[in-house]
Design a protein around this motif. Sequence first.
Motif, PDB file in Angstrom:
ATOM      1  N   GLU A  30     -68.464  10.703   2.936  1.00 26.13           N
ATOM      2  CA  GLU A  30     -68.430  10.053   1.630  1.00 26.13           C
ATOM      3  C   GLU A  30     -66.993   9.943   1.122  1.00 26.13           C
ATOM      4  OE1 GLU A  30     -70.163  10.838  -2.895  1.00 26.13           O
ATOM      5  OE2 GLU A  30     -70.803  12.141  -1.257  1.00 26.13           O
ATOM      6  N   LYS A  33     -64.943   7.303   3.043  1.00 24.34           N
ATOM      7  CA  LYS A  33     -65.252   5.951   2.563  1.00 24.34           C
ATOM      8  C   LYS A  33     -64.582   5.699   1.214  1.00 24.34           C
ATOM      9  CE  LYS A  33     -69.652   5.641   4.955  1.00 24.34           C
ATOM     10  NZ  LYS A  33     -71.110   5.769   4.804  1.00 24.34           N
ATOM     11  N   MET A  34     -64.607   6.708   0.359  1.00 24.18           N
ATOM     12  CA  MET A  34     -63.985   6.602  -0.951  1.00 24.18           C
ATOM     13  C   MET A  34     -62.474   6.390  -0.807  1.00 24.18           C
ATOM     14  SD  MET A  34     -64.513   9.347  -4.050  1.00 24.18           S
ATOM     15  CE  MET A  34     -66.268   9.496  -3.767  1.00 24.18           C
ATOM     16  N   ALA A  36     -60.873   5.043   1.754  1.00 24.80           N
ATOM     17  CA  ALA A  36     -60.647   3.687   2.254  1.00 24.80           C
ATOM     18  C   ALA A  36     -60.788   2.668   1.132  1.00 24.80           C
ATOM     19  CB  ALA A  36     -61.620   3.382   3.392  1.00 24.80           C
ATOM     20  N   ALA A  37     -61.787   2.848   0.274  1.00 27.05           N
ATOM     21  CA  ALA A  37     -62.016   1.908  -0.828  1.00 27.05           C
ATOM     22  C   ALA A  37     -60.960   2.028  -1.915  1.00 27.05           C
ATOM     23  CB  ALA A  37     -63.404   2.144  -1.427  1.00 27.05           C
ATOM     24  N   SER A  38     -60.323   3.185  -2.015  1.00 29.28           N
ATOM     25  CA  SER A  38     -59.333   3.397  -3.078  1.00 29.28           C
ATOM     26  C   SER A  38     -57.911   3.074  -2.638  1.00 29.28           C
ATOM     27  CB  SER A  38     -59.402   4.838  -3.585  1.00 29.28           C
ATOM     28  OG  SER A  38     -58.919   5.726  -2.605  1.00 29.28           O
ATOM     29  N   SER A  54     -55.947   4.252  -5.745  1.00 29.44           N
ATOM     30  CA  SER A  54     -56.476   3.809  -7.029  1.00 29.44           C
ATOM     31  C   SER A  54     -57.310   4.953  -7.590  1.00 29.44           C
ATOM     32  CB  SER A  54     -57.353   2.566  -6.856  1.00 29.44           C
ATOM     33  OG  SER A  54     -58.089   2.332  -8.049  1.00 29.44           O
ATOM     34  N   ARG A  57     -60.926   4.602  -8.429  1.00 30.67           N
ATOM     35  CA  ARG A  57     -61.922   4.635  -7.354  1.00 30.67           C
ATOM     36  C   ARG A  57     -62.043   6.011  -6.700  1.00 30.67           C
ATOM     37  NH1 ARG A  57     -61.167  -1.066  -4.168  1.00 30.67           N
ATOM     38  NH2 ARG A  57     -61.544  -2.372  -5.974  1.00 30.67           N
TER      39      ARG A  57
END
Length: 110
Positions: A30, A33-34, A36-38, A54, A57
């Motif tokens: 989790e 993934k967080m 990578a998204a941030s 970020s 995020r």
Amino acid sequence: MSDDGCCNSESPLACNLDAISASERPRYNELRKMLAASAAGKRELPDGIAIKISTERMALAELAEWIALERKCCPFFEFKIEVAPEAGPVWVSLTGRAGVKEFLSQAFGK
């Protein structure tokens, strides 16, 4: 006492995913993934990379939690979190000995 390297051996430049327990694995995935998204930017360092985070995020506490787990499977990384004053940027850097930068370019892409 002989200099056989018994006490200063370095871990190999390979992730040991078995170092993260089965109970920790869902949270680790989790957080990955967080992360990578941030990722809001990336810069190359002489011995690794820095990723701009970020914080909308991924909170600083979650970033620190990811580092705590990541260093179990990749103990050869050196991690640093840079937090600028006010509402400035947050960067996490992953650096290390010879070979780490190349390892990171494969893991995180160019």
